[in-house]
Design a protein around this motif. Structure first.
Motif, PDB file in Angstrom:
ATOM      1  N   CYS A  77      -6.171   8.637 -31.321  1.00 29.03           N
ATOM      2  CA  CYS A  77      -6.182   7.130 -31.054  1.00 29.03           C
ATOM      3  C   CYS A  77      -4.962   6.514 -30.377  1.00 29.03           C
ATOM      4  O   CYS A  77      -3.758   7.080 -30.611  1.00 29.03           O
ATOM      5  CB  CYS A  77      -6.502   6.329 -32.481  1.00 29.03           C
ATOM      6  SG  CYS A  77      -6.267   4.570 -32.662  1.00 29.03           S
ATOM      7  N   CYS A  97      -4.106   3.208 -30.508  1.00 24.83           N
ATOM      8  CA  CYS A  97      -3.639   1.756 -30.910  1.00 24.83           C
ATOM      9  C   CYS A  97      -2.640   1.893 -32.217  1.00 24.83           C
ATOM     10  O   CYS A  97      -2.475   3.029 -32.732  1.00 24.83           O
ATOM     11  CB  CYS A  97      -4.869   1.178 -31.370  1.00 24.83           C
ATOM     12  SG  CYS A  97      -6.269   1.710 -32.032  1.00 24.83           S
ATOM     13  N   HIS A 103      -9.893  -2.510 -27.265  1.00 24.35           N
ATOM     14  CA  HIS A 103     -10.534  -3.461 -28.329  1.00 24.35           C
ATOM     15  C   HIS A 103     -10.489  -4.935 -27.849  1.00 24.35           C
ATOM     16  O   HIS A 103      -9.665  -5.365 -27.160  1.00 24.35           O
ATOM     17  CB  HIS A 103      -9.830  -3.246 -29.630  1.00 24.35           C
ATOM     18  CG  HIS A 103      -9.557  -1.739 -29.861  1.00 24.35           C
ATOM     19  ND1 HIS A 103     -10.345  -1.495 -31.050  1.00 24.35           N
ATOM     20  CD2 HIS A 103      -8.638  -0.996 -29.821  1.00 24.35           C
ATOM     21  CE1 HIS A 103     -10.086  -0.336 -31.339  1.00 24.35           C
ATOM     22  NE2 HIS A 103      -9.195   0.012 -30.714  1.00 24.35           N
TER      23      HIS A 103
HETATM   24 ZN   LIG Z   1      -8.357   3.770 -31.989  1.00 22.60          ZN
END
Ligand SMILES: [Zn+2]
Ligand SMILES: [Zn+2]
Length: 131
Positions: free
Chosen positions: A69, A71, A97
């Motif tokens: 990931c 983020c 996102h």
């Molecule tokens: Zn993520």
């Protein structure tokens, strides 16, 4: 929630994915970690399951591979809708996102009285360099 305490295997798998240029299959991860004592596919799968649960790793269903990931994780991590562009030339994956998409999909799903577990959007195509 905070950062979960990772086991050795989980840290190794996450490290391998974080340093990878693109997504990796479970077997590619296993190959990278053999020298570090990870020998069984099951060890990799178990670690991946937990990392997926923690939201530290994403599974790209359309190419049967995993990515770390990207983020920021300083705060409690609720992924909502996760979208990826996947380049079919060089394999580059970008995670993003978008609240507008999230809200729109939530409205559509609510209309169906459907309970969402997770939503992943995979956009396949070619990046700028692969044109
Ligand atoms: Zn993520
Ligand atoms: Zn590309």
């Amino acid at each position: 929630m905070g950062m979960p305490q990772l086991t050795r295997n989980q840290s190794l798998v996450l490290g391998a994915l974080s340093h990878s240029e693109g997504p990796m299959s479970a077997y590619t991860i296993l190959d990278k970690l053999r020298d570090q004592g990870v020998r069984a596919p099951l060890q990799v799968y178990r670690a991946l399951d937990k990392l997926l649960e923690y939201g530290l790793v994403h599974r790209l269903e359309s190419i049967n591979a995993f990515v770390a990931c990207t983020c920021p994780h300083e705060h409690e991590h609720d992924h909502g809708v996760t979208a990826f562009t996947i380049c079919e030339g060089c394999g580059q994956v970008t995670e993003f996102h978008d609240e507008a998409i999230e809200q729109r999909l939530a409205v559509l799903v609510r209309g169906q009285s459907f309970k969402t577990e997770k939503t992943t959007i995979e956009i396949r195509g070619h990046c700028k360099s692969c044109g």
